[in-house]
Design a protein around this motif. Structure first.
Motif, PDB file in Angstrom:
ATOM      1  N   MET A 196      -1.615   2.169   0.799  1.00 20.73           N
ATOM      2  CA  MET A 196      -0.400   2.914   1.108  1.00 20.73           C
ATOM      3  C   MET A 196       0.118   3.660  -0.123  1.00 20.73           C
ATOM      4  O   MET A 196       0.451   4.844  -0.060  1.00 20.73           O
ATOM      5  CB  MET A 196       0.672   1.961   1.632  1.00 20.73           C
ATOM      6  N   LEU A 197       0.186   2.975  -1.266  1.00 23.53           N
ATOM      7  CA  LEU A 197       0.656   3.633  -2.482  1.00 23.53           C
ATOM      8  C   LEU A 197      -0.389   4.575  -3.051  1.00 23.53           C
ATOM      9  O   LEU A 197      -0.045   5.629  -3.616  1.00 23.53           O
ATOM     10  CB  LEU A 197       1.060   2.598  -3.534  1.00 23.53           C
ATOM     11  N   ALA A 198      -1.669   4.211  -2.906  1.00 24.87           N
ATOM     12  CA  ALA A 198      -2.723   5.075  -3.435  1.00 24.87           C
ATOM     13  C   ALA A 198      -2.700   6.451  -2.768  1.00 24.87           C
ATOM     14  O   ALA A 198      -3.020   7.464  -3.414  1.00 24.87           O
ATOM     15  CB  ALA A 198      -4.091   4.414  -3.234  1.00 24.87           C
ATOM     16  N   ARG A 199      -2.311   6.514  -1.503  1.00 28.78           N
ATOM     17  CA  ARG A 199      -2.205   7.809  -0.824  1.00 28.78           C
ATOM     18  C   ARG A 199      -1.188   8.722  -1.512  1.00 28.78           C
ATOM     19  O   ARG A 199      -1.294   9.943  -1.461  1.00 28.78           O
ATOM     20  CB  ARG A 199      -1.784   7.605   0.641  1.00 28.78           C
ATOM     21  N   ASP A 200      -0.198   8.099  -2.140  1.00 22.03           N
ATOM     22  CA  ASP A 200       0.827   8.870  -2.846  1.00 22.03           C
ATOM     23  C   ASP A 200       0.509   9.023  -4.335  1.00 22.03           C
ATOM     24  O   ASP A 200       1.346   9.509  -5.101  1.00 22.03           O
ATOM     25  CB  ASP A 200       2.192   8.187  -2.705  1.00 22.03           C
ATOM     26  N   GLY A 201      -0.701   8.564  -4.748  1.00 18.47           N
ATOM     27  CA  GLY A 201      -1.072   8.659  -6.152  1.00 18.47           C
ATOM     28  C   GLY A 201      -0.369   7.654  -7.036  1.00 18.47           C
ATOM     29  O   GLY A 201      -0.198   7.874  -8.243  1.00 18.47           O
ATOM     30  N   ARG A 202       0.024   6.503  -6.465  1.00 20.78           N
ATOM     31  CA  ARG A 202       0.753   5.486  -7.223  1.00 20.78           C
ATOM     32  C   ARG A 202       0.120   4.117  -6.979  1.00 20.78           C
ATOM     33  O   ARG A 202      -0.770   3.975  -6.158  1.00 20.78           O
ATOM     34  CB  ARG A 202       2.232   5.477  -6.822  1.00 20.78           C
ATOM     35  N   ARG A 203       0.629   3.124  -7.673  1.00 24.13           N
ATOM     36  CA  ARG A 203       0.142   1.753  -7.460  1.00 24.13           C
ATOM     37  C   ARG A 203       1.289   0.777  -7.685  1.00 24.13           C
ATOM     38  O   ARG A 203       2.247   1.051  -8.403  1.00 24.13           O
ATOM     39  CB  ARG A 203      -1.023   1.427  -8.381  1.00 24.13           C
ATOM     40  N   TRP A 204       1.147  -0.373  -7.032  1.00 26.04           N
ATOM     41  CA  TRP A 204       2.160  -1.415  -7.156  1.00 26.04           C
ATOM     42  C   TRP A 204       2.154  -2.021  -8.550  1.00 26.04           C
ATOM     43  O   TRP A 204       1.106  -2.151  -9.179  1.00 26.04           O
ATOM     44  CB  TRP A 204       1.909  -2.544  -6.154  1.00 26.04           C
ATOM     45  N   ARG A 205       3.329  -2.422  -8.998  1.00 26.81           N
ATOM     46  CA  ARG A 205       3.426  -3.247 -10.205  1.00 26.81           C
ATOM     47  C   ARG A 205       2.890  -4.645  -9.908  1.00 26.81           C
ATOM     48  O   ARG A 205       2.992  -5.142  -8.806  1.00 26.81           O
ATOM     49  CB  ARG A 205       4.892  -3.389 -10.636  1.00 26.81           C
ATOM     50  N   ARG A 206       2.328  -5.275 -10.907  1.00 28.73           N
ATOM     51  CA  ARG A 206       1.944  -6.687 -10.825  1.00 28.73           C
ATOM     52  C   ARG A 206       2.885  -7.455 -11.748  1.00 28.73           C
ATOM     53  O   ARG A 206       2.665  -7.507 -12.948  1.00 28.73           O
ATOM     54  CB  ARG A 206       0.484  -6.897 -11.251  1.00 28.73           C
ATOM     55  N   PRO A 207       3.979  -7.994 -11.211  1.00 24.03           N
ATOM     56  CA  PRO A 207       4.991  -8.632 -12.083  1.00 24.03           C
ATOM     57  C   PRO A 207       4.390  -9.762 -12.908  1.00 24.03           C
ATOM     58  O   PRO A 207       3.570 -10.524 -12.408  1.00 24.03           O
ATOM     59  CB  PRO A 207       6.028  -9.163 -11.096  1.00 24.03           C
TER      60      PRO A 207
END
Length: 516
Positions: free
Chosen positions: A505-516
């Motif tokens: 989902m985030l990769a489609r927007d060119g982003r990635r989730w944080r890994r806290p």
């Protein structure tokens, strides 16, 4: 500065007052607190310890009284023994016998079912007796720590017995816990039930996340500092991630959780409230009306992406190893339907259609059996054009980020790049940390302490009104309808950060989730 001691040498305990003691305006006046569902888990773990801690800190009137309402045939003494057990197990402040004796003198118990008229007659007589004997002045708050299906019975009987009305000399309030419905229609029906008995200003909807010190500090951090507010907009921020992750499963809560799921359980209330505080404009004051107005503007400006399927993700934890032990999958948890499609992980994108946030996506996620327990708000800044540094020099550096940690280690982290101390020009991420426990000698009160005190004071800034609740459901209902049409959630292994579809989902927007 140490907290003022309590004077417990006389018949009643009171704070030792100093001229500069700013708590004086925050001490609740005489009142009775009636807890429906007082033998339940929430009351034992949170409400009863919070009441004692408030008393121990000198923030309750000596006339304060506590009334339990339940089916058990208990005397006041038996009820006091039950409360003491919960307090000794869950209170965060030391047990003081003199404080306890003063508090316990105001304990009463009313036996009866939620639909038993005779029980409400007994409750009326009890409140009148407390006014006469304890000096509660007719003030009473009714805390409905019960399933929403019982709200109508309780509210109707309170009205019929004349317990909900008040005059210029006293007040009557009601406190309700989430869930505030399971969709927009049920939320509107629930609000109608409560509001036909109590005035809107007398209804306090508890969202315990809003009582957390760090959540309140969002307002101080944003509006008391000249450093950050100029950066708090689409010119500098690329996107915002709001995360509520738990490393545990549902435990024994299948009866509540199955059919509810992660989105309804925490995103519709907790996370959307965090979003509203993060995205709101500066209020004209800290008055309830001003704060509520700005939050409602944000919630009313929320919009979902056109391609909703591409910008949502849901999952259900599987069985496997986590933290060195074998854990059940969701479908194997006791009480869960074997064909359940309830999600234990939910994520979606939402946009705030205001000038400040135009083009800045907000990503919300919540889940169980994830990598660690953490709740945070991360503002991820735009990356600068790398004209001065080569890609190799900044390979170990990510985007700058400002992270507000709500739990478990409350504080704020600023992540930025710094040169590695060697002969090469290599830049990597470093953190600048503020931690509440390191910077202040005072321990943060529990959220329920703050919320119960605010309710007794009639101070409602931290309590969402029905407009906020309904706006939250307007966001979530289309997502729930989409998911209802798509069968089973995607499985994910315990100890990971959710299903693969969330990363996609985030990769489609060119982003990635944080890994806290």
């Amino acid at each position: 500065m140490a907290s003022p001691a309590l004077d417990v040498t006389g018949d009643a305990f009171t704070p030792l007052r100093r001229a500069d003691d700013r708590r004086l305006l925050r001490i609740a006046g005489p009142a009775a607190l009636v807890i429906f569902g007082v033998t339940g888990d929430l009351a034992q773990r949170k409400l009863l310890p919070a009441v004692y801690d408030l008393a121990n800190r000198g923030l309750l009137s000596p006339a304060f009284s506590l009334v339990g309402f339940g089916r058990r045939e208990w005397s006041a003494d038996r009820f006091a023994a039950f409360v003491e057990q919960a307090v000794r197990r869950g209170a965060r402040t030391p047990f003081r016998q003199q404080v306890w004796d003063q508090l316990a003198a105001g304990f009463r118990f009313v036996s009866g079912a939620f639909d038993d008229p005779a029980a409400y007659q007994q409750l009326d007589a009890t409140l009148r007796e407390l006014t006469r004997v304890r000096g509660t002045r007719g003030n009473a708050a009714f805390y409905l720590s019960i399933p929403p299906r019982h709200f109508s019975d309780v509210c109707d009987h309170l009205a019929r017995q004349g317990l909900a009305g008040h005059d210029d000399r006293s007040w009557r309030r009601v406190v309700i816990e989430k869930p505030f419905g399971h969709d927009l229609r049920s939320a509107q029906a629930l609000n109608a039930v409560v509001e036909r008995v109590f005035a809107p200003d007398d209804i306090f909807r508890i969202d315990h996340y809003l009582g957390k010190e760090t959540v309140q500090n969002i307002l101080a951090f944003r509006f008391a500092n000249a450093i950050f507010e100029p950066l708090w907009n689409a010119n500098h921020i690329d996107h915002v991630q709001i995360t509520m992750a738990e490393d545990i499963g549902i435990g024994g809560r299948a009866g509540y959780y199955d059919g509810i799921g992660a989105a309804r359980d925490v995103i519709q209330n907790h996370l959307l409230q965090l979003l509203a505080l993060t995205a709101m404009e500066e209020p004209t004051s800290f008055s309830p009306r001003a704060l509520r107005s700005e939050k409602i503007k944000v919630l009313g400006a929320l919009g979902l992406p056109a391609d909703l399927e591409a910008h949502t993700a849901r999952g259900q934890y599987l069985g496997g190893w986590q933290g060195g032990r074998l854990v059940h999958g969701y479908l194997d948890e006791e009480g869960t339907a074997p064909d359940s499609t309830t999600e234990t992980y939910a994520a979606f994108r939402v946009d705030v259609h205001t000038r400040r946030w135009a083009g800045v996506p907000f990503y919300l996620r919540a889940g169980k059996r994830l990598g660690r327990r953490v709740t945070e708000i991360a503002l991820v800044f735009r990356e600068i054009p790398q004209q001065l540094f080569t890609p190799g020099q900044t390979a170990a550096m990510g985007p700058n980020a400002l992270v507000i940690r709500v739990q478990p280690e409350e504080g704020i982290t600023l992540r930025f790049g710094s040169k590695v101390p060697d002969t090469n020009m290599t830049v990597r991420d470093v953190n600048m940390d503020f931690v509440y426990g390191h910077s202040f000698a005072e321990a943060s009160p529990e959220a329920y302490e703050r919320l119960i005190l605010d309710m007794l004071l009639g101070d409602p800034p931290l309590f969402p009104r029905h407009e906020e609740v309904e706006l939250g459901w307007r966001v979530l209902d289309p997502i729930e309808r989409l998911w209802a049409e798509h069968g089973r959630p995607e499985g994910y292994r315990p100890g990971t950060w959710g299903p693969a579809s969330a990363d996609t989902m985030l990769a489609r927007d060119g982003r990635r989730w944080r890994r806290p």
